[in-house]
Design an enzyme around this catalytic site. Structure first.
Site, PDB file in Angstrom:
ATOM      1  N   ARG A  62       1.180  -1.331  -0.495  1.00  0.00           N
ATOM      2  CA  ARG A  62      -0.458   0.172  -0.028  1.00  0.00           C
ATOM      3  C   ARG A  62       0.977   0.999  -0.381  1.00  0.00           C
ATOM      4  NH1 ARG A  62      -5.562  -1.205   0.962  1.00  0.00           N
ATOM      5  NH2 ARG A  62      -6.182   0.541   1.364  1.00  0.00           N
ATOM      6  N   ASN A  95      -7.649   8.558   6.701  1.00  0.00           N
ATOM      7  CA  ASN A  95      -7.138   8.459   5.231  1.00  0.00           C
ATOM      8  C   ASN A  95      -5.009   7.828   5.636  1.00  0.00           C
ATOM      9  OD1 ASN A  95      -9.071   8.013   4.359  1.00  0.00           O
ATOM     10  ND2 ASN A  95      -8.825   9.975   2.358  1.00  0.00           N
ATOM     11  N   ASP A  97      -2.650   7.955   3.756  1.00  0.00           N
ATOM     12  CA  ASP A  97      -2.342   8.617   2.618  1.00  0.00           C
ATOM     13  C   ASP A  97      -2.088   9.817   2.613  1.00  0.00           C
ATOM     14  OD1 ASP A  97      -4.477  10.290   1.360  1.00  0.00           O
ATOM     15  OD2 ASP A  97      -5.631   8.409   0.844  1.00  0.00           O
ATOM     16  N   HIS A 112      -5.230   8.160  11.744  1.00  0.00           N
ATOM     17  CA  HIS A 112      -4.903   6.693  11.651  1.00  0.00           C
ATOM     18  C   HIS A 112      -3.264   6.368  11.022  1.00  0.00           C
ATOM     19  CE1 HIS A 112      -9.549   5.529  11.087  1.00  0.00           C
ATOM     20  NE2 HIS A 112      -9.328   5.601  13.125  1.00  0.00           N
ATOM     21  N   CYS A 120       9.754   3.454  15.196  1.00  0.00           N
ATOM     22  CA  CYS A 120      11.304   2.819  15.782  1.00  0.00           C
ATOM     23  C   CYS A 120       9.896   2.368  16.786  1.00  0.00           C
ATOM     24  CB  CYS A 120      12.074   3.110  15.389  1.00  0.00           C
ATOM     25  SG  CYS A 120      13.159   2.205  16.860  1.00  0.00           S
ATOM     26  N   CYS A 139      16.704   1.174  12.213  1.00  0.00           N
ATOM     27  CA  CYS A 139      16.220   2.587  12.235  1.00  0.00           C
ATOM     28  C   CYS A 139      16.699   3.754  12.365  1.00  0.00           C
ATOM     29  CB  CYS A 139      15.705   2.867  13.586  1.00  0.00           C
ATOM     30  SG  CYS A 139      15.362   4.635  14.083  1.00  0.00           S
ATOM     31  N   THR A 179     -17.017   8.193   3.706  1.00  0.00           N
ATOM     32  CA  THR A 179     -16.564   7.061   5.400  1.00  0.00           C
ATOM     33  C   THR A 179     -17.504   6.648   5.426  1.00  0.00           C
ATOM     34  OG1 THR A 179     -15.447   7.276   7.397  1.00  0.00           O
ATOM     35  CG2 THR A 179     -16.783   9.497   6.713  1.00  0.00           C
ATOM     36  N   LEU A 205     -20.209   8.989  -1.582  1.00  0.00           N
ATOM     37  CA  LEU A 205     -20.976   8.283  -2.228  1.00  0.00           C
ATOM     38  C   LEU A 205     -22.875   7.728  -2.085  1.00  0.00           C
ATOM     39  CD1 LEU A 205     -20.301   7.567  -5.737  1.00  0.00           C
ATOM     40  CD2 LEU A 205     -19.663   5.670  -4.433  1.00  0.00           C
ATOM     41  N   GLU A 206     -22.723   7.447  -1.430  1.00  0.00           N
ATOM     42  CA  GLU A 206     -23.650   6.938  -0.447  1.00  0.00           C
ATOM     43  C   GLU A 206     -24.646   6.786   1.134  1.00  0.00           C
ATOM     44  OE1 GLU A 206     -23.370   2.881  -1.366  1.00  0.00           O
ATOM     45  OE2 GLU A 206     -21.509   2.727   0.261  1.00  0.00           O
TER      46      GLU A 206
HETATM   47  P1  OAD Z   1     -14.624   2.395   4.130  1.00  0.00           P
HETATM   48  O1  OAD Z   1     -14.389   1.865   3.078  1.00  0.00           O
HETATM   49  O2  OAD Z   1     -15.255   1.924   5.122  1.00  0.00           O
HETATM   50  O3  OAD Z   1     -15.780   3.485   3.523  1.00  0.00           O
HETATM   51  C1  OAD Z   1     -16.025   4.813   2.510  1.00  0.00           C
HETATM   52  C2  OAD Z   1     -16.822   5.235   1.723  1.00  0.00           C
HETATM   53  O4  OAD Z   1     -16.705   6.336   0.862  1.00  0.00           O
HETATM   54  C3  OAD Z   1     -18.331   4.024   1.579  1.00  0.00           C
HETATM   55  O5  OAD Z   1     -18.783   4.683   2.515  1.00  0.00           O
HETATM   56  C4  OAD Z   1     -18.206   4.882  -0.344  1.00  0.00           C
HETATM   57  O6  OAD Z   1     -19.284   4.824  -0.093  1.00  0.00           O
HETATM   58  C5  OAD Z   1     -17.528   5.926   0.089  1.00  0.00           C
HETATM   59  N1  OAD Z   1     -16.956   6.041  -0.962  1.00  0.00           N
HETATM   60  C6  OAD Z   1     -16.408   5.490  -1.955  1.00  0.00           C
HETATM   61  N2  OAD Z   1     -16.077   6.068  -3.686  1.00  0.00           N
HETATM   62  C7  OAD Z   1     -16.474   7.242  -3.577  1.00  0.00           C
HETATM   63  C8  OAD Z   1     -16.360   8.240  -3.916  1.00  0.00           C
HETATM   64  N3  OAD Z   1     -15.887   8.420  -5.143  1.00  0.00           N
HETATM   65  N4  OAD Z   1     -16.810   9.292  -3.307  1.00  0.00           N
HETATM   66  C9  OAD Z   1     -17.248   9.349  -2.019  1.00  0.00           C
HETATM   67  N5  OAD Z   1     -17.603   9.014  -1.323  1.00  0.00           N
HETATM   68  C10 OAD Z   1     -16.702   7.788  -1.784  1.00  0.00           C
HETATM   69  O7  OAD Z   1     -13.465   3.054   4.357  1.00  0.00           O
HETATM   70  P2  OAD Z   1     -13.173   4.618   5.606  1.00  0.00           P
HETATM   71  O8  OAD Z   1     -14.793   4.767   6.345  1.00  0.00           O
HETATM   72  O9  OAD Z   1     -12.198   5.425   5.284  1.00  0.00           O
HETATM   73  O10 OAD Z   1      -9.035   1.765   9.397  1.00  0.00           O
HETATM   74  O11 OAD Z   1     -13.188   3.542   7.127  1.00  0.00           O
HETATM   75  C11 OAD Z   1     -12.477   3.861   8.097  1.00  0.00           C
HETATM   76  C12 OAD Z   1     -11.208   2.830   8.848  1.00  0.00           C
HETATM   77  O12 OAD Z   1     -11.381   1.648   8.144  1.00  0.00           O
HETATM   78  C13 OAD Z   1      -9.878   3.179   7.595  1.00  0.00           C
HETATM   79  O13 OAD Z   1      -8.822   4.144   7.983  1.00  0.00           O
HETATM   80  C14 OAD Z   1      -9.267   1.914   8.495  1.00  0.00           C
HETATM   81  C15 OAD Z   1     -10.523   1.345   8.010  1.00  0.00           C
HETATM   82  O14 OAD Z   1      -9.966  -0.420   8.912  1.00  0.00           O
HETATM   83  C16 OAD Z   1      -7.617   1.916   9.914  1.00  0.00           C
HETATM   84  O15 OAD Z   1      -7.020   1.648   9.789  1.00  0.00           O
HETATM   85  C17 OAD Z   1      -7.364   1.721  11.602  1.00  0.00           C
END
Ligand code: OAD
Length: 236
Positions: A62, A95, A97, A112, A120, A139, A179, A205-206
């Site tokens: 990633r 995110n 990134d 996150h 380290c 490190c 999210t 998106l939804e």
């Molecule tokens: P998710 O993958 O759970 O959710 C992504 C959301 O973005 C979904 O509701 C999609 O519908 C929406 N989506 C997808 N494409 C889109 C677009 N083009 N425009 C707008 N919305 C879009 O991701 P997160 O909610 O970020 O944690 O996940 C939360 C956490 O779960 C992450 O930070 C990570 C993961 O486990 C850790 O790594 C601690």
């Protein structure tokens, strides 16, 4: 929703959906599987203890991938809002990134962690990191071979929660972008914001799992609905 003229301080929560159109997979799309493993089974301290090579390989992949991706119109619009908004503003991102920063945003908090840092566990120093970790490099600070991704795993405490709650207390508007509302504590921010009197807006998106907590929800791709909302805020 509070009248826009009343809004001074803004907290924006972003998730994987804001980077989806840059070509970075979200977590809960396509079954959320990686080489037959659920992400939840790779992103834990227990998984790292049990099979460190598997976990390091996942994050190496990633980390490498994000370096080939570019910010999209949603990241650029948020960076513009950050630059031009005269009052308090904080982009709290789940995110790992660096696309908000590469688009030019400055007020960004990575709750996150970040792919491009290695942590380290021997000396506790975080170092900028773009290469792989699978070969257990030393490190740069202390020389111990004890680096791990500086990413918060399930079961670990997200970073800088005090700062986030302080910003939520001051916020007039809380906006959640891209999210799913599946992972706490971030998924609970909308309720904290509401209780503290902020207006709340979902851009996704939804409908997310917590969509009913928001005063207003707008659904569509982030590259469309985020620039539209930023234009409204800036009165362009
Ligand atoms: P998710 O993958 O759970 O959710 C992504 C959301 O973005 C979904 O509701 C999609 O519908 C929406 N989506 C997808 N494409 C889109 C677009 N083009 N425009 C707008 N919305 C879009 O991701 P997160 O909610 O970020 O944690 O996940 C939360 C956490 O779960 C992450 O930070 C990570 C993961 O486990 C850790 O790594 C601690």
């Amino acid at each position: 929703m509070a009248a826009m003229k009343d809004i001074r301080n803004i907290v924006i929560l972003t998730g994987a959906g804001v980077s989806a159109e840059s070509g970075i997979d979200t977590f809960r799309s396509e079954g959320g599987l990686w080489e037959q493993h659920r992400v939840e089974d790779v992103a834990t301290p227990e998984a790292f203890a049990r099979d460190p090579d598997l976990v390091l390989r996942f994050y190496d992949m990633r980390r490498e991938a994000i370096q080939t991706k570019q910010p999209n119109a949603a990241h650029f619009a948020l960076a513009k809002l950050d630059t031009e908004w005269p009052c308090e503003l904080l982009i709290v991102t789940q995110n790992v990134d660096d696309l908000h920063e590469r688009a030019g945003a400055r007020r960004v908090l990575h709750m996150h962690g970040e792919h491009l840092l290695a942590w380290c566990t021997a000396c506790d120093v975080r170092s900028p990191w773009t290469a792989t970790l699978i070969q257990r490099p030393p490190c740069p600070e202390c020389g111990e071979r004890a680096l791990r991704p500086d990413v918060v795993w399930f079961g670990e405490m997200p970073y800088r929660m005090e700062e986030i709650y302080a910003a939520l207390r001051e916020a007039d508007l809380f906006v959640s972008i891209g999210t799913s509302g599946a992972v706490y504590p971030a998924a609970g921010f909308v309720r904290n914001a509401r209780e503290l009197g902020a207006a709340t807006l979902e851009l996704n998106l939804e409908a997310s799992q917590g969509t009913h907590w928001f005063d207003e929800a707008r659904h569509g791709p982030a590259t469309q609905i985020v620039p539209e909302w930023v234009e409204e805020m800036l009165g362009d």
